[in-house]
Scaffold this active site. Structure first.
Site, mmCIF file in Angstrom:
data_model
loop_
_atom_site.group_PDB
_atom_site.id
_atom_site.type_symbol
_atom_site.label_atom_id
_atom_site.label_comp_id
_atom_site.label_asym_id
_atom_site.label_seq_id
_atom_site.Cartn_x
_atom_site.Cartn_y
_atom_site.Cartn_z
ATOM 1 N N PRO A 2 8.480 0.858 -4.731
ATOM 2 C CG PRO A 2 10.534 -0.058 -4.262
ATOM 3 C CD PRO A 2 9.207 -0.408 -4.805
ATOM 4 C CD GLU A 3 5.445 5.812 -7.246
ATOM 5 O OE1 GLU A 3 5.492 6.881 -7.881
ATOM 6 O OE2 GLU A 3 4.427 5.419 -6.662
#
Length: 269
Positions: A2-3
């Site tokens: 996840p960014e």
DNA sequence: AACCTCACCTGCGGGC
DNA sequence: TGCCCGCAGGTGAGGT
């Protein structure tokens, strides 16, 4: 995994579902998932605390409690899932479970890289992070000034969380493609116009990805367990050999800073 | 400062 | 089917 857009999507879901709830129980199934304090202290201090807020800083989820903050970093495969208490048995990699009355907040993480931390003040813990790319104070001029001082390849700099908080491998590639900048360019070689284009691309690419509720390549899920949709609109990441959607050139893959890196050699200069 | 490799982990897909 | 290999969205440590 996840960014910024994925963490933002998780945070929005959590905020809606668990704000105001009180932690009624804590189970730690993988002790090393707790960075600090020790797992028994972690559990003892959490029980009875009310969740007052859920926010994001960079790639961190920050839950504001009554006398402390609960930080979560999902790393590659972490998930924060809100499920009815009866439904948790279906999950395969539960590392920590927080009971919130009839709901469970599950920290699920196949690769065990993700971490939770209970700290007195999140601001101190996160002080070294760079600016938020979507913060109004993060201006093109400020970005340009900071680029000038660094000779690192621009992509490596975008991945440095002390330089800018929240951008990871996928969005670094997508943003540089949108701005027509080659990932290997020394940061200080960018012109003022290129810095401006990079700034604009950061805003638009990250906002688009948030609107699409993030990129699911394999593990990413939001707080409700739903996949994102942004993977369908990626322009270069994971597309080696496919035509560039802007110029038709073949997308190339290379190693940069130990990470797979995708770009179009024809229109990214 | 910049660059490298390794470590942390599990799971998946490809090739044989 | 099964085994081995390489690969993965992140980051921190340790080396040159």
């Amino acid at each position: 995994m996840p960014e910024l857009p994925e963490v933002e999507t998780v945070v929005r879901g959590l905020r809606q579902r668990i704000t105001g709830r009180t932690i009624t129980g804590v189970e730690v199934y993988w002790e090393r998932a707790i960075a600090t304090p020790c797992p028994s202290e972690f559990a003892a201090q959490l029980v009875g605390q009310r969740i007052r807020s859920v926010d994001r800083r960079g790639k961190f989820v920050v839950m504001g409690l009554e006398g402390a903050d609960l930080l979560v970093h999902l790393r590659m495969t972490g998930q924060l899932l809100v499920v009815p208490a009866s439904q948790a048995h279906a999950l395969r990699h539960v590392r920590v479970a927080l009971a919130l009355g009839d709901l469970l907040l599950i920290f699920n993480d196949a690769r065990k890289f993700g971490r939770m931390a209970l700290v007195p003040d999140a601001r101190q813990w996160l002080a070294a992070l760079g600016p938020e790319p979507l913060d109004p104070d993060f201006t093109a001029a400020a970005l340009a000034a900071r680029l000038q001082r660094r000779r690192l390849p621009i992509k490596s700099l975008l991945l440095d969380q002390r330089f800018l908080a929240g951008v990871g491998n996928i969005y670094a590639d997508e943003v540089l493609h949108a701005a027509c900048i080659a990932p290997t360019r020394p940061a200080s070689s960018l012109s003022a116009a290129e810095a401006e284009a990079l700034h604009a691309a950061l805003q638009s690419e990250l906002q688009r990805a948030i609107a699409n509720r993030g990129t699911t390549l394999s593990d990413y899920r939001d707080a409700e367990g739903h996949s994102g949709a942004h993977q369908h609109t990626l322009r270069v990441y994971g597309r080696e050999g496919e035509p560039c959607p802007r110029c038709g050139g073949a997308i190339a893959r290379m190693r940069l800073g130990g990470r797979s890196s995708y770009h179009c050699p024809r229109c990214q200069r």
